[in-house]
Design an enzyme around this catalytic site. Sequence first.
Site, PDB file in Angstrom:
ATOM      1  CB  CYS A  86      -0.868  -0.038   1.252  1.00  0.00           C
ATOM      2  SG  CYS A  86      -1.886   1.417   1.509  1.00  0.00           S
ATOM      3  CB  SER A  87       1.083   4.160   0.695  1.00  0.00           C
ATOM      4  OG  SER A  87       1.427   5.511   0.669  1.00  0.00           O
ATOM      5  CB  SER A  88       6.023   4.073   0.347  1.00  0.00           C
ATOM      6  OG  SER A  88       5.727   3.588   1.630  1.00  0.00           O
ATOM      7  CB  SER A 135       1.323   0.733  -3.899  1.00  0.00           C
ATOM      8  OG  SER A 135       0.853   0.794  -5.201  1.00  0.00           O
ATOM      9  CG  HIS A 142      -3.110   6.992   2.024  1.00  0.00           C
ATOM     10  ND1 HIS A 142      -3.071   6.506   0.737  1.00  0.00           N
ATOM     11  CD2 HIS A 142      -1.833   6.902   2.491  1.00  0.00           C
ATOM     12  CE1 HIS A 142      -1.822   6.153   0.443  1.00  0.00           C
ATOM     13  NE2 HIS A 142      -1.058   6.370   1.485  1.00  0.00           N
TER      14      HIS A 142
END
Length: 564
Positions: A219-221, A223, A470
Site C-alpha cells: 500500500c502507498s510507498s 505500492s 488513505h
Amino acid sequence: MQELLNFISSIFLLLLGTPLHSDKQIESDLQPVTVTPSGTIFGLYNVTRRGRRFESYRGIRYAEPPIGDLRFQPPKMIDKYESPVNATRDGHVCPQAWNNCCRTPPYEDMDEDCLFMNVYTPLKKDRKTLLPVIFFIHQSAFLAKTARSDIFEPNYLLDRDIVLVTFNYRLATLGFLSTGDKIAPGNNAMKDQVIALRWVQKNIRAFGGDPNSVTISGCSSGSVSVIAHMVSPMSKGLFHRAIAISGSPTKIDKMPSDQYTWAEKQARLLDCPTTNSSVIVACLKTKPWRDFARTYDKFYVFDRNPIHQWDMVVENDFGQERFLAIDLMEAIRQGNMTHVPIIINQNTAEFFSMAPPIITNSTILKQMNEDWEMMASLAFLLPKTNLKKALELLRTVYLQNRPLYLNSPESLERLGSLYCDSSVAFPVHRLANLMCRHSTQPVWYFFFTYVGECGYYISPYTGKPDRAVHQDETLYLFPSPYYCEQIGLIGRDAVIVDRMTAMWYNFAKYGDPNPIDADLGLYWPPMTPDNRTYLKISDDLTLHKNLREKRFELWEQLHPIDYN
Ligand SMILES: *[C@@H]1O[C@H](CO)[C@@H](O)[C@H](O)[C@H]1NC(C)=O
Ligand SMILES: *[C@@H]1O[C@H](CO)[C@@H](O)[C@H](O)[C@H]1NC(C)=O
Ligand SMILES: *[C@@H]1O[C@H](CO)[C@@H](O)[C@H](O)[C@H]1NC(C)=O
Ligand SMILES: *[C@@H]1O[C@H](CO)[C@@H](O)[C@H](O)[C@H]1NC(C)=O
Ligand SMILES: *[C@@H]1O[C@H](CO)[C@@H](O)[C@H](O)[C@H]1NC(C)=O
Ligand SMILES: *[C@@H]1O[C@H](CO)[C@@H](O)[C@H](O)[C@H]1NC(C)=O
C-alpha cells in the site's frame, strides 16, 4: 501423496546440503519447526479470526545487520544460520522519527539492526499442496512503520490457504541516501526488499509456500515499491503477480539520479560538513542511529509537508548491481518490465488527513493563504515545469479562488481534495491507464469507498470515520489494533473482510481476483484502454467506467503525456 512430497522435499534439502532433521522429532506442542535450506527455524502457534490454528515465525533475520561498515551499503543476504533460529518475537523496528503522528504506537524496540522478516503459514497438516505466497511491503512514505505483527497481523489473511510474508526494510536516510556517485548510488532499501524476495525463493517451500507463485503487494510507498520491482532487473523472476494499492510512482517529474540536497540537509542536521559526498558520507557513518531518527522530523517544512522525501533514484552505473537503471514511468510506457497480472486501486479521499492540521492551525493557514506559491508547491509536490500555471489553476478550480478559512468545513473539503488528487489519486490514475495499455497481462482497477466502524480518519464533527481515506482498505486485510478492534464474523465490516481476503486469495492463487469459491454476485472484468471498467467497493460491489476521468482532466492538461 504427502509422503511423496515429503520425500521429494527431503531430497531437495539434501541436495542443498542441509542437515536432515526430521520435523517430527523436534516439533513440540508449543513450537512448530521448519527446516529450510538456510537452517532450522522454530516458531509459535497462533489462531486466526475464524479460529483456525496457524504457524507464526517472527523475527527471522534475512540479511546481515546493516550496521558499522555495512551502513549505507547494499544488503548482504544470510545464506546459512549458524544455529537454529527461535523465531518467536518480532525483530527490531527500523529507525524512524520519534514523534510519529496519528495513532501509531511508540516504537521502543527500534534499532539499526532491523532487517527481519515474519512468515505466517497454515499448519503442516492443512497444507495439501504448495500454497501461493503473499509478500507484503509495508507503507509510510519510506520514512516510517514496520512489519511488526501487532501492526500487520496475519489473523484475517491466514483464514485463506496462503503463506504470508512481511518484513522490514531500511527507512529514510539510512535506507535511501543517494549522492549520485559511487559513494552512495542509492536504493539500498529497495535492495533490502530484493534480498527478502530472494530469501523467499530460497526458503519458502519449506514453509509450504510455492516459490513459483509469489504475489508482491503493498500500500502507498509499498505500492510504489511493487511497481519498481516490476521494472527492476534485480527483481526479475522473483514474483508472479502484483497488487498495487493506493500508491504510484508515476510522478510528473522524471525520476532523479540522486538526492544530493537531502544528503546535504541530513549532514547539516547532524553537524557534518557538506564539502563533497565522501566527506558527507564519512561523517554520517560516525553518527549513532538514534541521532538520525531524532532529526527525521526536521525534514518537514510545515506540519508533515512535504510528505515525500527520500525515494528511489535511477542509479548511475558504477559497476554496482543496479536496482533501477531507467525511469519507472518510461519503463512502463515502453513495456520494459516484468509483465504480471496486477490489481490497482484508489480510495475516495486519499491523504485527506493532511488537511485538518492546516485548517485548524491559524499560523499555518495564514502562511498558506499568503504564500500559496511556496506552500502549495511543497504540499502538492508540484514540479517546476508549468508551476505558475499549476498554482493558479489549482487555486481556481479546487479553492474557487477563495482563501482557506480557519476551521471551515468547506475549506477542509477543498484542501482535502487537492491533497487527494495531487499525492495519490492522479498518479494512480496514470498508473492504471498506462499499465492497461502497455502490459500484456490483465489489469484490475478498483475504487474503495467503503466506510466502516474503523478508519484512519476520524471526523471532528461526528467522531467517526466519514470517508474512505488513505490506507483504509488495509484495515480489512490486516487487523490493526491501534486503529480498530479485531473485526468479528458478522456485521458490515466482516463482510468486507471476507470479500477482500477472498479477492486477495483468489488473485494470489489464480491471477484473477474473481473468487471461485465465494460469490461476489458479479464478475469483475479487467480494465482495457477502450473499456475502462472498475469495481467500486462500498457496502455493495458495483461496476462503473472511467474512474474520475473528468476530475483529472485538469492534471492531464497541466502535465500532458502520451499514454500510448
Ligand atoms: C499470537 O498470539 C499471542 C497471544 O497468545 C499474541 O500476543 C501474538 O502477538 C500473536 N501473534 C502472532 C503473529 O504470533
Ligand atoms: C524459544 O524461545 C522461547 C522463549 O524465550 C523458549 O521458551 C523456547 O524454549 C525457545 N525454543 C527453542 C527451541 O530454543
Ligand atoms: C572532498 O573534500 C575533502 C576535504 O576538502 C578532500 O580532501 C577530498 O579530496 C574531496 N574529495 C573529492 C572526491 O573531491
Ligand atoms: C529496458 O530497461 C533496461 C534497464 O532496466 C535497459 O538496460 C534496457 O536497455 C531497456 N530495454 C529497452 C528495449 O529499452
Ligand atoms: C500551529 O503550527 C505552528 C507552526 O508549525 C506550530 O508551532 C504550532 O504548535 C501549531 N499550533 C497548534 C495549536 O497545533
Ligand atoms: C465493457 O465492459 C463491460 C463490463 O464487462 C461490458 O458489459 C461491456 O459490454 C463492455 N463494453 C464494450 C464496448 O466492450
